[in-house]
Design a protein around this motif. Structure first.
Motif, PDB file in Angstrom:
ATOM      1  N   ALA A 156     -42.956  43.839  22.512  1.00 57.90           N
ATOM      2  CA  ALA A 156     -43.500  42.758  23.507  1.00 57.90           C
ATOM      3  C   ALA A 156     -42.588  42.619  24.602  1.00 57.90           C
ATOM      4  O   ALA A 156     -42.899  42.527  25.604  1.00 57.90           O
ATOM      5  N   VAL A 157     -41.027  42.512  24.324  1.00 56.83           N
ATOM      6  CA  VAL A 157     -40.317  42.240  25.368  1.00 56.83           C
ATOM      7  C   VAL A 157     -39.868  43.422  26.356  1.00 56.83           C
ATOM      8  O   VAL A 157     -39.530  43.365  27.352  1.00 56.83           O
ATOM      9  N   LEU A 158     -40.123  44.575  25.593  1.00 57.87           N
ATOM     10  CA  LEU A 158     -39.962  45.963  26.452  1.00 57.87           C
ATOM     11  C   LEU A 158     -40.886  46.100  27.609  1.00 57.87           C
ATOM     12  O   LEU A 158     -40.512  46.257  28.771  1.00 57.87           O
ATOM     13  N   PRO A 180     -34.686  29.631  25.056  1.00 58.88           N
ATOM     14  CA  PRO A 180     -34.648  29.149  23.557  1.00 58.88           C
ATOM     15  C   PRO A 180     -35.270  27.662  23.452  1.00 58.88           C
ATOM     16  O   PRO A 180     -35.600  27.161  22.471  1.00 58.88           O
ATOM     17  N   MET A 181     -35.664  26.966  24.589  1.00 54.79           N
ATOM     18  CA  MET A 181     -36.659  25.727  24.409  1.00 54.79           C
ATOM     19  C   MET A 181     -38.050  26.368  24.063  1.00 54.79           C
ATOM     20  O   MET A 181     -38.587  25.243  23.546  1.00 54.79           O
ATOM     21  N   ILE A 182     -38.201  27.376  24.047  1.00 59.10           N
ATOM     22  CA  ILE A 182     -39.644  27.626  23.534  1.00 59.10           C
ATOM     23  C   ILE A 182     -39.607  27.504  22.025  1.00 59.10           C
ATOM     24  O   ILE A 182     -40.596  26.644  21.518  1.00 59.10           O
ATOM     25  N   ARG A 183     -38.664  27.931  21.381  1.00 56.89           N
ATOM     26  CA  ARG A 183     -38.518  27.771  20.031  1.00 56.89           C
ATOM     27  C   ARG A 183     -38.373  26.371  19.585  1.00 56.89           C
ATOM     28  O   ARG A 183     -38.649  25.810  18.376  1.00 56.89           O
ATOM     29  N   LYS A 184     -37.661  25.590  20.393  1.00 55.03           N
ATOM     30  CA  LYS A 184     -37.192  24.304  19.957  1.00 55.03           C
ATOM     31  C   LYS A 184     -38.360  23.377  20.113  1.00 55.03           C
ATOM     32  O   LYS A 184     -38.505  22.476  19.207  1.00 55.03           O
ATOM     33  N   GLU A 194     -47.977  25.989  17.702  1.00 53.76           N
ATOM     34  CA  GLU A 194     -49.006  26.162  18.602  1.00 53.76           C
ATOM     35  C   GLU A 194     -48.782  28.023  18.468  1.00 53.76           C
ATOM     36  O   GLU A 194     -47.761  28.411  18.355  1.00 53.76           O
ATOM     37  N   ARG A 195     -50.092  28.407  18.521  1.00 61.65           N
ATOM     38  CA  ARG A 195     -50.281  30.030  18.994  1.00 61.65           C
ATOM     39  C   ARG A 195     -49.756  30.387  20.448  1.00 61.65           C
ATOM     40  O   ARG A 195     -49.653  29.389  21.172  1.00 61.65           O
ATOM     41  N   PRO A 196     -49.204  31.556  20.486  1.00 64.08           N
ATOM     42  CA  PRO A 196     -48.508  31.705  21.748  1.00 64.08           C
ATOM     43  C   PRO A 196     -49.453  31.432  23.141  1.00 64.08           C
ATOM     44  O   PRO A 196     -49.038  31.001  24.044  1.00 64.08           O
ATOM     45  N   LEU A 197     -50.833  31.854  22.924  1.00 61.84           N
ATOM     46  CA  LEU A 197     -51.726  31.909  24.070  1.00 61.84           C
ATOM     47  C   LEU A 197     -51.832  30.306  24.258  1.00 61.84           C
ATOM     48  O   LEU A 197     -51.890  29.902  25.369  1.00 61.84           O
ATOM     49  N   VAL A 198     -51.946  29.273  23.194  1.00 60.29           N
ATOM     50  CA  VAL A 198     -52.188  27.925  23.386  1.00 60.29           C
ATOM     51  C   VAL A 198     -51.063  27.482  24.008  1.00 60.29           C
ATOM     52  O   VAL A 198     -51.167  26.533  25.023  1.00 60.29           O
ATOM     53  N   PHE A 199     -49.891  27.864  23.513  1.00 55.32           N
ATOM     54  CA  PHE A 199     -48.686  26.993  24.102  1.00 55.32           C
ATOM     55  C   PHE A 199     -48.321  27.541  25.504  1.00 55.32           C
ATOM     56  O   PHE A 199     -47.684  27.018  26.348  1.00 55.32           O
ATOM     57  N   PHE A 239     -44.276  35.248  22.339  1.00 53.85           N
ATOM     58  CA  PHE A 239     -44.468  35.965  21.169  1.00 53.85           C
ATOM     59  C   PHE A 239     -43.059  36.653  20.793  1.00 53.85           C
ATOM     60  O   PHE A 239     -43.033  36.537  19.510  1.00 53.85           O
ATOM     61  N   ALA A 240     -42.375  37.168  21.756  1.00 53.07           N
ATOM     62  CA  ALA A 240     -41.066  37.701  21.013  1.00 53.07           C
ATOM     63  C   ALA A 240     -39.995  36.542  20.926  1.00 53.07           C
ATOM     64  O   ALA A 240     -39.202  36.874  19.746  1.00 53.07           O
TER      65      ALA A 240
END
Length: 293
Positions: A10-12, A170-174, A179-184, A237-238
Protein backbone atom coordinates in the motif's frame (compact mmCIF):
# COMPACT_ATOMS: atom_id res chain seq x y z
CA UNK A 1 -0.22 -12.48 2.05
CA UNK A 2 0.11 -11.28 5.66
CA UNK A 3 -1.06 -7.90 6.94
CA UNK A 4 2.46 -6.42 7.09
CA UNK A 5 3.05 -7.27 3.41
CA UNK A 6 -0.24 -5.63 2.47
CA UNK A 7 0.89 -2.55 4.35
CA UNK A 8 4.19 -2.46 2.45
CA UNK A 9 2.45 -2.75 -0.93
CA UNK A 10 0.00 0.00 0.00
CA UNK A 11 2.70 2.46 0.96
CA UNK A 12 4.82 1.54 -2.12
CA UNK A 13 1.90 2.57 -4.33
CA UNK A 14 1.51 5.68 -2.17
CA UNK A 15 5.09 6.81 -2.92
CA UNK A 16 4.55 6.35 -6.66
CA UNK A 17 1.36 8.40 -6.74
CA UNK A 18 2.70 11.17 -4.52
CA UNK A 19 5.65 11.72 -6.87
CA UNK A 20 3.30 12.80 -9.65
CA UNK A 21 1.96 15.66 -7.54
CA UNK A 22 5.49 17.10 -7.21
CA UNK A 23 6.14 16.95 -10.95
CA UNK A 24 2.76 18.38 -11.97
CA UNK A 25 2.70 20.82 -9.06
CA UNK A 26 5.98 22.32 -10.19
CA UNK A 27 4.35 23.20 -13.51
CA UNK A 28 1.23 24.95 -12.15
CA UNK A 29 2.37 26.25 -8.74
CA UNK A 30 2.43 29.86 -9.97
CA UNK A 31 -0.84 29.62 -11.94
CA UNK A 32 -3.28 29.19 -9.04
CA UNK A 33 -3.26 29.97 -5.31
CA UNK A 34 -2.28 26.89 -3.27
CA UNK A 35 -5.30 27.20 -0.98
CA UNK A 36 -7.68 27.39 -3.96
CA UNK A 37 -6.08 24.41 -5.72
CA UNK A 38 -6.21 22.29 -2.58
CA UNK A 39 -9.78 23.29 -1.76
CA UNK A 40 -10.80 22.02 -5.20
CA UNK A 41 -8.89 18.77 -4.74
CA UNK A 42 -10.44 18.21 -1.30
CA UNK A 43 -13.97 18.74 -2.69
CA UNK A 44 -13.40 16.13 -5.41
CA UNK A 45 -11.60 13.72 -3.07
CA UNK A 46 -14.32 13.98 -0.40
CA UNK A 47 -17.00 13.07 -2.93
CA UNK A 48 -15.00 10.07 -4.17
CA UNK A 49 -14.05 8.78 -0.72
CA UNK A 50 -17.54 9.40 0.66
CA UNK A 51 -19.14 7.48 -2.19
CA UNK A 52 -16.68 4.61 -1.73
CA UNK A 53 -17.34 4.51 2.01
CA UNK A 54 -21.11 4.40 1.47
CA UNK A 55 -20.77 1.65 -1.13
CA UNK A 56 -18.59 -0.56 1.07
CA UNK A 57 -20.45 -0.71 4.35
CA UNK A 58 -21.71 2.81 4.95
CA UNK A 59 -20.64 5.48 7.41
CA UNK A 60 -21.78 4.53 10.94
CA UNK A 61 -23.05 7.33 13.16
CA UNK A 62 -20.50 6.28 15.78
CA UNK A 63 -17.75 7.36 13.38
CA UNK A 64 -18.60 11.00 14.10
CA UNK A 65 -17.93 10.76 17.80
CA UNK A 66 -15.21 13.17 18.93
CA UNK A 67 -15.15 15.11 15.62
CA UNK A 68 -12.19 17.12 16.89
CA UNK A 69 -10.05 14.13 15.84
CA UNK A 70 -10.83 14.82 12.20
CA UNK A 71 -10.11 18.53 12.59
CA UNK A 72 -6.65 17.73 13.98
CA UNK A 73 -5.81 15.32 11.16
CA UNK A 74 -7.48 17.40 8.43
CA UNK A 75 -5.72 20.53 9.63
CA UNK A 76 -2.32 18.83 9.55
CA UNK A 77 -2.86 17.56 6.03
CA UNK A 78 -4.20 20.92 4.82
CA UNK A 79 -1.04 22.63 6.12
CA UNK A 80 1.14 20.04 4.37
CA UNK A 81 -0.58 20.33 0.99
CA UNK A 82 -0.74 24.13 0.92
CA UNK A 83 2.90 24.57 1.93
CA UNK A 84 3.92 21.97 -0.64
CA UNK A 85 2.57 24.11 -3.48
CA UNK A 86 3.93 27.28 -1.87
CA UNK A 87 7.37 25.63 -1.85
CA UNK A 88 7.06 24.49 -5.47
CA UNK A 89 6.74 28.11 -6.56
CA UNK A 90 10.52 28.49 -6.18
CA UNK A 91 11.97 25.01 -5.47
CA UNK A 92 12.54 22.38 -8.21
CA UNK A 93 10.31 19.26 -7.95
CA UNK A 94 13.24 16.87 -7.30
CA UNK A 95 14.63 19.11 -4.56
CA UNK A 96 11.18 19.43 -2.97
CA UNK A 97 10.74 15.66 -3.10
CA UNK A 98 14.08 15.34 -1.31
CA UNK A 99 12.76 17.55 1.50
CA UNK A 100 9.83 15.16 1.72
CA UNK A 101 12.25 12.31 2.44
CA UNK A 102 13.19 13.99 5.74
CA UNK A 103 9.75 13.14 7.12
CA UNK A 104 10.72 9.60 8.29
CA UNK A 105 13.28 11.08 10.69
CA UNK A 106 10.72 13.50 12.10
CA UNK A 107 8.09 10.76 12.21
CA UNK A 108 10.39 8.48 14.20
CA UNK A 109 10.85 11.20 16.83
CA UNK A 110 7.14 12.07 16.97
CA UNK A 111 6.14 8.38 17.12
CA UNK A 112 8.29 7.89 20.20
CA UNK A 113 6.51 10.64 22.12
CA UNK A 114 3.00 9.84 20.86
CA UNK A 115 3.06 6.04 20.58
CA UNK A 116 6.26 5.03 22.38
CA UNK A 117 7.41 3.31 19.18
CA UNK A 118 11.13 2.64 19.61
CA UNK A 119 13.55 3.22 16.73
CA UNK A 120 16.25 0.54 16.66
CA UNK A 121 19.92 1.34 16.07
CA UNK A 122 19.72 -0.16 12.56
CA UNK A 123 16.61 1.87 11.72
CA UNK A 124 18.29 5.02 13.05
CA UNK A 125 21.31 4.32 10.81
CA UNK A 126 19.00 3.85 7.82
CA UNK A 127 17.22 7.13 8.57
CA UNK A 128 20.60 8.87 8.84
CA UNK A 129 21.68 7.51 5.43
CA UNK A 130 18.40 8.63 3.89
CA UNK A 131 18.65 12.04 5.51
CA UNK A 132 22.19 12.50 4.19
CA UNK A 133 21.02 11.62 0.69
CA UNK A 134 18.10 14.04 0.98
CA UNK A 135 20.37 16.90 2.08
CA UNK A 136 22.74 16.21 -0.84
CA UNK A 137 19.83 16.61 -3.26
CA UNK A 138 18.36 19.62 -1.44
CA UNK A 139 21.70 21.46 -1.71
CA UNK A 140 21.96 20.33 -5.37
CA UNK A 141 25.26 18.48 -4.78
CA UNK A 142 26.96 21.77 -3.88
CA UNK A 143 29.31 21.06 -0.96
CA UNK A 144 29.95 24.77 -0.37
CA UNK A 145 26.22 25.47 -0.12
CA UNK A 146 25.83 22.50 2.22
CA UNK A 147 28.62 23.70 4.53
CA UNK A 148 27.15 27.20 4.52
CA UNK A 149 23.68 25.68 5.00
CA UNK A 150 22.22 27.84 2.26
CA UNK A 151 18.70 26.50 1.84
CA UNK A 152 16.26 27.89 -0.70
CA UNK A 153 13.09 29.60 0.50
CA UNK A 154 10.88 27.03 -1.20
CA UNK A 155 12.62 24.16 0.57
CA UNK A 156 12.24 25.88 3.95
CA UNK A 157 8.53 26.49 3.40
CA UNK A 158 7.91 22.89 2.39
CA UNK A 159 9.93 21.56 5.32
CA UNK A 160 7.38 23.12 7.68
CA UNK A 161 4.68 21.28 5.74
CA UNK A 162 6.62 18.03 6.08
CA UNK A 163 6.68 18.45 9.86
CA UNK A 164 2.88 18.57 9.75
CA UNK A 165 2.82 15.42 7.59
CA UNK A 166 5.21 13.62 9.95
CA UNK A 167 2.93 14.37 12.90
CA UNK A 168 -0.12 13.25 10.90
CA UNK A 169 1.05 9.65 10.41
CA UNK A 170 1.36 8.56 14.07
CA UNK A 171 -1.71 10.62 14.96
CA UNK A 172 -3.79 8.33 12.73
CA UNK A 173 -3.10 5.36 14.97
CA UNK A 174 -3.52 7.43 18.14
CA UNK A 175 -6.88 8.95 17.17
CA UNK A 176 -8.48 6.08 15.25
CA UNK A 177 -11.19 4.34 17.30
CA UNK A 178 -11.75 1.35 15.05
CA UNK A 179 -13.13 3.22 12.02
CA UNK A 180 -12.49 1.69 8.62
CA UNK A 181 -9.80 3.47 6.54
CA UNK A 182 -12.37 4.79 4.05
CA UNK A 183 -14.62 6.17 6.79
CA UNK A 184 -11.73 7.69 8.73
CA UNK A 185 -10.27 9.18 5.54
CA UNK A 186 -13.65 10.70 4.66
CA UNK A 187 -13.90 12.41 8.04
CA UNK A 188 -10.33 13.66 7.75
CA UNK A 189 -10.69 15.11 4.28
CA UNK A 190 -14.04 16.79 5.08
CA UNK A 191 -12.45 18.45 8.10
CA UNK A 192 -9.45 19.43 5.98
CA UNK A 193 -11.79 21.07 3.48
CA UNK A 194 -13.36 23.16 6.23
CA UNK A 195 -9.90 24.27 7.35
CA UNK A 196 -8.96 25.21 3.78
CA UNK A 197 -12.16 27.22 3.25
CA UNK A 198 -11.55 29.16 6.44
CA UNK A 199 -7.86 29.62 5.60
CA UNK A 200 -8.08 30.59 1.93
CA UNK A 201 -11.62 31.87 1.30
CA UNK A 202 -10.35 35.09 -0.30
CA UNK A 203 -8.11 33.15 -2.71
CA UNK A 204 -10.93 30.73 -3.54
CA UNK A 205 -13.29 33.60 -4.37
CA UNK A 206 -10.65 35.44 -6.41
CA UNK A 207 -9.77 32.42 -8.59
CA UNK A 208 -11.10 32.61 -12.18
CA UNK A 209 -12.08 28.93 -12.25
CA UNK A 210 -13.47 28.97 -15.81
CA UNK A 211 -10.29 30.56 -17.17
CA UNK A 212 -7.81 28.06 -15.73
CA UNK A 213 -5.58 26.34 -18.28
CA UNK A 214 -6.10 22.63 -19.08
CA UNK A 215 -2.84 21.63 -17.33
CA UNK A 216 -4.11 23.23 -14.10
CA UNK A 217 -7.31 21.16 -14.27
CA UNK A 218 -5.30 18.03 -15.08
CA UNK A 219 -3.19 18.71 -11.99
CA UNK A 220 -6.25 19.34 -9.81
CA UNK A 221 -7.87 16.09 -10.96
CA UNK A 222 -4.64 14.13 -10.49
CA UNK A 223 -3.93 15.41 -7.00
CA UNK A 224 -7.60 14.98 -6.04
CA UNK A 225 -7.98 11.41 -7.27
CA UNK A 226 -4.48 9.90 -7.19
CA UNK A 227 -2.62 12.02 -4.64
CA UNK A 228 -5.54 12.57 -2.24
CA UNK A 229 -8.42 10.10 -2.42
CA UNK A 230 -6.27 7.04 -3.10
CA UNK A 231 -3.23 8.00 -1.02
CA UNK A 232 -5.38 9.02 2.00
CA UNK A 233 -6.73 5.49 2.15
CA UNK A 234 -3.34 3.88 1.42
CA UNK A 235 -1.59 5.76 4.26
CA UNK A 236 -4.35 5.01 6.75
CA UNK A 237 -4.40 1.34 5.67
CA UNK A 238 -0.61 1.03 6.02
CA UNK A 239 -0.45 3.00 9.28
CA UNK A 240 -2.66 0.42 10.98
CA UNK A 241 -0.31 -2.41 9.92
CA UNK A 242 3.22 -0.98 10.10
CA UNK A 243 5.21 1.23 12.49
CA UNK A 244 4.80 4.88 11.53
CA UNK A 245 8.51 5.34 10.76
CA UNK A 246 8.38 2.50 8.23
CA UNK A 247 5.26 3.88 6.60
CA UNK A 248 7.08 7.13 6.00
CA UNK A 249 10.28 5.30 4.98
CA UNK A 250 8.81 4.71 1.54
CA UNK A 251 9.00 8.44 0.96
CA UNK A 252 12.67 7.74 0.24
CA UNK A 253 11.56 6.48 -3.17
CA UNK A 254 9.78 9.74 -4.00
CA UNK A 255 12.80 11.58 -5.54
CA UNK A 256 13.45 8.58 -7.80
CA UNK A 257 9.84 8.54 -8.97
CA UNK A 258 9.91 12.33 -9.46
CA UNK A 259 12.98 12.05 -11.68
CA UNK A 260 11.12 9.55 -13.86
CA UNK A 261 8.11 11.89 -13.97
CA UNK A 262 10.33 14.83 -14.92
CA UNK A 263 11.94 12.82 -17.73
CA UNK A 264 8.51 11.70 -18.92
CA UNK A 265 7.28 15.31 -18.96
CA UNK A 266 10.29 16.35 -21.03
CA UNK A 267 12.10 18.27 -18.29
CA UNK A 268 15.25 16.15 -18.38
CA UNK A 269 17.19 14.46 -15.60
CA UNK A 270 19.14 16.19 -12.81
CA UNK A 271 22.99 16.24 -12.85
CA UNK A 272 24.77 12.97 -12.10
CA UNK A 273 26.16 14.38 -8.84
CA UNK A 274 22.62 14.93 -7.57
CA UNK A 275 21.71 11.34 -8.44
CA UNK A 276 24.22 10.19 -5.79
CA UNK A 277 21.94 11.62 -3.11
CA UNK A 278 18.92 9.91 -4.68
CA UNK A 279 20.83 6.61 -4.61
CA UNK A 280 21.45 7.05 -0.87
CA UNK A 281 17.73 7.45 -0.24
CA UNK A 282 17.09 4.14 -2.02
CA UNK A 283 19.81 2.48 0.09
CA UNK A 284 18.04 3.79 3.21
CA UNK A 285 14.78 2.16 2.13
CA UNK A 286 16.53 -1.18 1.49
CA UNK A 287 18.10 -0.97 4.94
CA UNK A 288 14.71 -0.44 6.53
CA UNK A 289 13.22 -3.36 4.63
CA UNK A 290 16.12 -5.54 5.79
CA UNK A 291 15.37 -4.60 9.39
CA UNK A 292 11.77 -5.68 8.79
CA UNK A 293 12.91 -9.17 7.83
Amino acid sequence: MNEATKGHLAVLLFSTLVAGSFALGGIVANDIAPTALNAARFVIASVLIGAAALATGGIPRASWQAPWRYLVLGGLFAVYFVLMFEGLKTAPPVSTAAVFTLTPVITAVVSFFLLRQITTLWMALALAVGGAGALWVIFRADLAALLAFEIGQGEVIFFVGCVAHAIYTPMIRKLNRGERPLVFSFGTICAGLLVLIAWGWSDIRATAWLSLSPIVWVTILYVAICASAITFVLVQFASMRLPSAKVMAYTYLTPSWVILWEIGLGNGAPPVAVLLGVALTVVALLMLLRSES
